[in-house]
Design an enzyme around this catalytic site. Structure first.
Site, mmCIF file in Angstrom:
data_model
loop_
_atom_site.group_PDB
_atom_site.id
_atom_site.type_symbol
_atom_site.label_atom_id
_atom_site.label_comp_id
_atom_site.label_asym_id
_atom_site.label_seq_id
_atom_site.Cartn_x
_atom_site.Cartn_y
_atom_site.Cartn_z
ATOM 1 N N ASP A 1 20.221 -18.876 23.762
ATOM 2 C CA ASP A 1 20.139 -17.325 23.212
ATOM 3 C C ASP A 1 19.046 -17.341 22.238
ATOM 4 O OD1 ASP A 1 20.906 -14.790 23.641
ATOM 5 O OD2 ASP A 1 21.880 -14.999 21.624
ATOM 6 N N GLY B 1 8.255 -9.711 26.228
ATOM 7 C CA GLY B 1 8.959 -9.362 24.911
ATOM 8 C C GLY B 1 7.976 -8.922 23.804
HETATM 9 P P1 IMP Z 1 16.651 -14.537 25.608
HETATM 10 O O1 IMP Z 1 18.028 -14.953 24.806
HETATM 11 O O2 IMP Z 1 15.756 -15.705 25.840
HETATM 12 O O3 IMP Z 1 16.753 -13.771 26.780
HETATM 13 O O4 IMP Z 1 16.073 -13.664 24.754
HETATM 14 C C1 IMP Z 1 16.516 -12.155 24.275
HETATM 15 C C2 IMP Z 1 15.356 -11.173 23.802
HETATM 16 O O5 IMP Z 1 14.756 -11.916 22.784
HETATM 17 C C3 IMP Z 1 14.241 -11.095 24.947
HETATM 18 O O6 IMP Z 1 14.413 -10.133 25.858
HETATM 19 C C4 IMP Z 1 13.062 -10.618 24.013
HETATM 20 O O7 IMP Z 1 13.265 -9.209 23.759
HETATM 21 C C5 IMP Z 1 13.114 -11.457 22.784
HETATM 22 N N1 IMP Z 1 12.536 -12.908 22.879
HETATM 23 C C6 IMP Z 1 13.103 -14.016 22.942
HETATM 24 N N2 IMP Z 1 12.109 -14.964 23.303
HETATM 25 C C7 IMP Z 1 10.803 -14.500 22.986
HETATM 26 C C8 IMP Z 1 9.635 -14.570 23.218
HETATM 27 O O8 IMP Z 1 9.171 -16.123 23.354
HETATM 28 N N3 IMP Z 1 8.664 -13.959 23.131
HETATM 29 C C9 IMP Z 1 8.709 -12.634 22.858
HETATM 30 N N4 IMP Z 1 10.252 -12.030 22.903
HETATM 31 C C10 IMP Z 1 11.262 -12.909 22.959
#
Ligand code: IMP
Length: 195
Positions: free
Chosen positions: A73, A154
């Site tokens: 996460d 993101g």
């Molecule tokens: P996840 O837990 O990897 O799915 O990340 C959750 C959310 O955090 C994503 O939908 C992005 O909004 C943000 N996020 C996580 N990692 C990144 C990254 O490397 N670059 C930009 N946004 C990120």
């Protein structure tokens, strides 16, 4: 598949993430998505921390299916916003995964603020043989006034990592992967698994 291969489930249905991990782990392991491992459940991320969310996903799959599981996460923490958006990073503006709106809301909330310090964090939980192991990756940086670059995803167009002049969205993917929160957490996981 040789008998000595260990099966690992990565708690995602993102085939790209699985392929990436499979390449890094080599052929001693066989990495599967949740669907490939027979799990079609929608696991709700009800935790209030990255640790809780990654753990609840890994424990859920291990308890129900018995596979060794890796879950992650991630999110962005902005100092001047009391570490928001944090676990709500994907749905900051209300709609899950609407990166454009999330960035607009972030820049609006930071308007006029001098402190632009922020960090990306990833927590990985590896659940193996009934035990959990946690790995964390952090990259510090700052939020720009305007979006720059077209790469990544993101919040990449508004995040400049410490020691660099470009946003994550302006740099080559290989550079980002080496220094990113996710890259750092995965490196620790690999060192542990390959031991
Ligand atoms: P996840 O837990 O990897 O799915 O990340 C959750 C959310 O955090 C994503 O939908 C992005 O909004 C943000 N996020 C996580 N990692 C990144 C990254 O490397 N670059 C930009 N946004 C990120």
């Amino acid at each position: 598949m040789s008998a000595s291969k260990s099966l690992l489930c990565l708690a995602t249905n993102n085939a790209h993430k699985v392929e990436e991990l499979q390449q890094m782990l080599g052929d001693r392991f066989e990495v599967k998505t949740m669907n490939e491992a027979g799990c079609y459940d929608d696991i709700e991320e009800t935790g209030t921390t990255f640790e809780e969310n990654s753990k609840l996903k890994a424990v859920y799959i291990f308890d129900k299916f018995g596979f060794d599981t890796i879950a992650d996460d991630s999110g962005l923490e902005v100092e001047a916003l009391n570490n928001e958006p944090g676990v709500y990073s994907a749905r900051y503006a209300g709609e899950h995964g609407n990166h454009r709106k999330n960035i607009e809301k972030l820049l609006a909330n930071l308007q006029g603020k001098e402190n632009r310090r922020a960090r990306f964090r990833t927590v990985i939980t590896f659940m193996s043989g009934g035990q959990t192991h946690t790995f964390e990756g952090v990259v510090n940086g700052r939020i720009t006034e305007e979006q720059r670059g077209t790469g990544g995803f993101g919040y990449d167009p508004v995040f400049i990592p410490e020691g660099y002049g470009e946003t994550f969205a302006e740099m080559p993917a290989e550079t980002k992967n080496k220094i990113s929160h996710r890259g750092l957490a995965v490196q620790q996981l690999l060192a542990f698994i390959k031991k």
